[in-house]
Design a protein around this motif. Structure first.
Motif, short mmCIF file in Angstrom:
data_model
loop_
_atom_site.label_atom_id
_atom_site.label_comp_id
_atom_site.label_asym_id
_atom_site.label_seq_id
_atom_site.Cartn_x
_atom_site.Cartn_y
_atom_site.Cartn_z
N ASN A 238 -20.74 77.67 17.48
CA ASN A 238 -21.19 77.18 16.18
C ASN A 238 -20.99 78.24 15.09
O ASN A 238 -21.00 79.44 15.36
CB ASN A 238 -22.67 76.78 16.22
CG ASN A 238 -22.90 75.52 17.05
OD1 ASN A 238 -22.02 74.67 17.15
ND2 ASN A 238 -24.07 75.41 17.65
N GLN A 241 -24.02 78.69 8.32
CA GLN A 241 -23.93 79.00 6.89
C GLN A 241 -25.34 79.32 6.38
O GLN A 241 -26.24 78.48 6.44
CB GLN A 241 -23.34 77.83 6.12
CG GLN A 241 -23.34 78.02 4.61
CD GLN A 241 -22.83 76.80 3.87
OE1 GLN A 241 -21.67 76.43 4.01
NE2 GLN A 241 -23.70 76.15 3.10
N SER A 243 -27.64 80.42 3.14
CA SER A 243 -27.66 80.49 1.68
C SER A 243 -28.35 81.77 1.23
O SER A 243 -29.41 82.13 1.73
CB SER A 243 -28.40 79.27 1.11
OG SER A 243 -28.57 79.42 -0.29
N SER A 257 -31.54 75.02 10.08
CA SER A 257 -30.73 74.13 9.26
C SER A 257 -31.64 73.33 8.33
O SER A 257 -32.65 72.77 8.76
CB SER A 257 -29.93 73.20 10.16
OG SER A 257 -29.12 72.34 9.39
N ASP A 258 -31.31 73.31 7.03
CA ASP A 258 -32.14 72.59 6.05
C ASP A 258 -31.26 72.10 4.92
O ASP A 258 -30.03 72.13 5.00
CB ASP A 258 -33.27 73.49 5.53
CG ASP A 258 -32.75 74.81 4.96
OD1 ASP A 258 -31.63 74.82 4.39
OD2 ASP A 258 -33.44 75.84 5.09
N ASN A 259 -31.88 71.65 3.86
CA ASN A 259 -31.15 71.10 2.72
C ASN A 259 -30.94 72.12 1.61
O ASN A 259 -30.47 71.77 0.53
CB ASN A 259 -31.92 69.89 2.16
CG ASN A 259 -31.98 68.72 3.14
OD1 ASN A 259 -31.02 68.49 3.88
ND2 ASN A 259 -33.10 68.01 3.15
N ASN A 262 -28.50 76.04 4.20
CA ASN A 262 -28.38 76.54 5.57
C ASN A 262 -27.87 75.41 6.45
O ASN A 262 -28.62 74.47 6.78
CB ASN A 262 -29.73 77.06 6.08
CG ASN A 262 -30.26 78.20 5.23
OD1 ASN A 262 -29.49 79.06 4.80
ND2 ASN A 262 -31.55 78.21 4.98
N GLN A 263 -26.62 75.49 6.86
CA GLN A 263 -25.97 74.41 7.60
C GLN A 263 -25.20 74.98 8.79
O GLN A 263 -25.01 76.20 8.91
CB GLN A 263 -25.03 73.63 6.69
CG GLN A 263 -25.70 72.99 5.48
CD GLN A 263 -26.65 71.88 5.83
OE1 GLN A 263 -26.50 71.24 6.87
NE2 GLN A 263 -27.64 71.64 4.98
N VAL A 264 -24.72 74.07 9.66
CA VAL A 264 -24.00 74.47 10.86
C VAL A 264 -22.66 73.74 10.91
O VAL A 264 -22.60 72.52 10.68
CB VAL A 264 -24.82 74.15 12.14
CG1 VAL A 264 -24.05 74.60 13.39
CG2 VAL A 264 -26.18 74.82 12.09
N SER A 300 -18.29 69.77 2.88
CA SER A 300 -18.61 68.68 3.81
C SER A 300 -18.88 69.15 5.23
O SER A 300 -19.37 68.38 6.05
CB SER A 300 -17.47 67.66 3.83
OG SER A 300 -16.30 68.25 4.40
N LYS A 301 -18.55 70.39 5.54
CA LYS A 301 -18.72 70.98 6.88
C LYS A 301 -17.82 70.30 7.92
O LYS A 301 -18.06 70.40 9.12
CB LYS A 301 -20.18 70.90 7.37
CG LYS A 301 -21.21 71.37 6.35
CD LYS A 301 -21.06 72.83 6.02
CE LYS A 301 -22.11 73.29 5.03
NZ LYS A 301 -21.95 72.69 3.69
#
Length: 430
Positions: A238, A241, A243, A257-259, A262-264, A300-301
């Motif tokens: 994985n 990301q 922020s 992971s949140d809004n 912070n994403q994967v 869009s990841k």
């Protein structure tokens, strides 16, 4: 087709088809391939936009290609041991390698080994220069990242052992990767480690700004150009990301992971060893031991392209295409010299006849008499002696005049030979 502005450059450990390959960033089409050997991880670098360098996997030499001549190796730089990491300064003046526990720093124009920095306690894993070339950072298996000031490393007093400007020592397991942001000595540096953390440091003070804890070991790290995000490649495949603009960002945090940014990125099946972001920050490139290089849309990841390799990916970067990469008739302005393997080169090692060495900092030494100054001095001496001989100063003065005339002729010949040698060196075809 017009030459692309940005390209993908990648390598894998098998090198069945090629050592290094160049792809178009937007179409994914193969543009060039460089053959001969295979490349170790974190050793792929471009020197002055004219040479492509990478260390041979598990060997003690560096492969060199002229960037527009892809079909054959042009040179091999022999090093004192197996090269674990490699980087060149952005201005092309210096080349730094990690060999075991030491950093070796060369001056590119002369091939002189300027310094050997033995401050790490275990093998060095990564090296990076700042964007203004004023500092470089080394990370190692001893859990340390060291910040070095370039001017203190290449200073003229060889009796003084250089010391790092800062020792970044908050990791508890080996450092796997580091990335240096923009702004020169005011930059921020990110380091990743097997201790499952990524830490962000202030280069000028060495202060720890942020520590992010993950559930897996982190194998690679990079910023986007604006430094809004950190991208971290995990050992589980994985990409995380993080922020840097979150309102809830503290000094230490665990990744979730949140809004808030912070994403994967999910798609790789093995550890992610290479990360790179495009100049506009919209595309993320990743290389993995699952034998693929993936291109992601950051917003869009989503994985928009997958480039298959024949072995675990060792290097994958997005870079601006050098001006002469796609000009087959171009040649480097100056050929690379033979690189010395010894810090204090003995006679016969890098001290061949005709070698020209230009060194900054001559004001720190005793001023040497130039050729023109010496010629003027000899001319005035000869005139004075000639005047004495005219006035009958004896036979000895005539002999002295003859000796001085011979010395002047010798100096003229030396000057002509030096000029001819320089012309041949700078104009000979490669």
């Amino acid at each position: 087709m017009a030459a692309p502005l940005e390209v993908i450059v990648s390598s894998d450990s098998s090198a069945q088809l090629w050592n290094i390959s160049v792809f178009d960033l937007h179409s994914g089409s193969s543009l060039l391939s460089y053959r001969g050997g295979n490349s170790a991880a974190r050793t792929l670098t471009v020197l002055s936009g004219e040479y492509l360098l990478s260390a041979q996997l598990g060997k003690n030499f560096i492969n060199v290609w002229e960037i527009q001549r892809k079909d054959q190796l042009q040179q091999k730089i022999v090093c004192p041991g197996v090269v674990t990491c490699l980087t060149a300064s952005h201005n092309g003046l210096f080349l730094a390698t990690g060999v075991g526990e030491a950093v070796y720093l060369w001056e590119v124009c002369t091939g002189k080994l300027l310094s050997v920095l033995s401050r790490h306690y275990q093998d060095i894993t990564c090296l990076k220069f700042t964007d203004d070339n004023s500092h470089f950072i080394s990370g190692g298996k001893d859990n340390l990242a060291l910040v070095w000031s370039l001017h203190s490393v290449i200073q003229l007093d060889i009796s003084h052992t250089p010391e790092p400007r800062h020792v970044l020592s908050r990791h508890t397991l080996p450092i796997t990767d580091l990335h240096c942001g923009l702004m020169g000595p005011q930059a921020r540096v990110a380091t990743s480690s097997l201790d499952q953390t990524v830490k962000v440091w202030e280069l000028s003070s060495g202060e720890l700004l942020l520590s992010v804890l993950f559930d897996v070991a982190v194998m690679s790290v990079t910023f986007d150009p604006c430094e809004y995000f950190i991208f971290c490649g995990g050992s589980d495949g994985n990409i995380f990301q993080v922020s840097l603009c979150s309102q809830t960002l503290g000094r230490e945090k665990s990744f979730q992971s949140d809004n808030e940014g912070n994403q994967v990125f999910r798609g790789h099946r093995n550890l992610v060893t290479c990360l790179s972001v495009s100049l506009d920050g919209t595309l993320l490139l990743s290389g993995s031991h699952d034998e693929t290089v993936r291109l992601w849309d950051v917003q869009s990841k989503q994985s928009i392209r997958c480039l298959t390799h024949k072995g675990p990916v060792t290097n994958a970067i997005i870079m601006a295409a050098p001006a002469n990469m796609f000009l087959p008739d171009s040649r480097p302005a100056v050929p690379l010299p033979r690189f010395s393997r010894h810090l204090h080169a003995s006679e016969g090692d890098g001290a061949e006849m005709g070698e020209v060495c230009i060194r900054l900092g001559l004001h720190a030494k005793d001023e040497e008499e130039t050729f023109l100054q010496k010629a003027d001095r000899l001319n005035s001496l000869m005139n004075a002696v000639t005047d004495k001989s005219v006035f009958g100063d004896g036979e000895n003065t005539k002999v002295r005049v003859s000796e001085l005339e011979e010395e002047v002729q010798t100096l003229k010949k030396v000057n002509k030979d030096l000029y001819d040698f320089s012309c041949q060196l700078l104009t000979k075809p490669t």
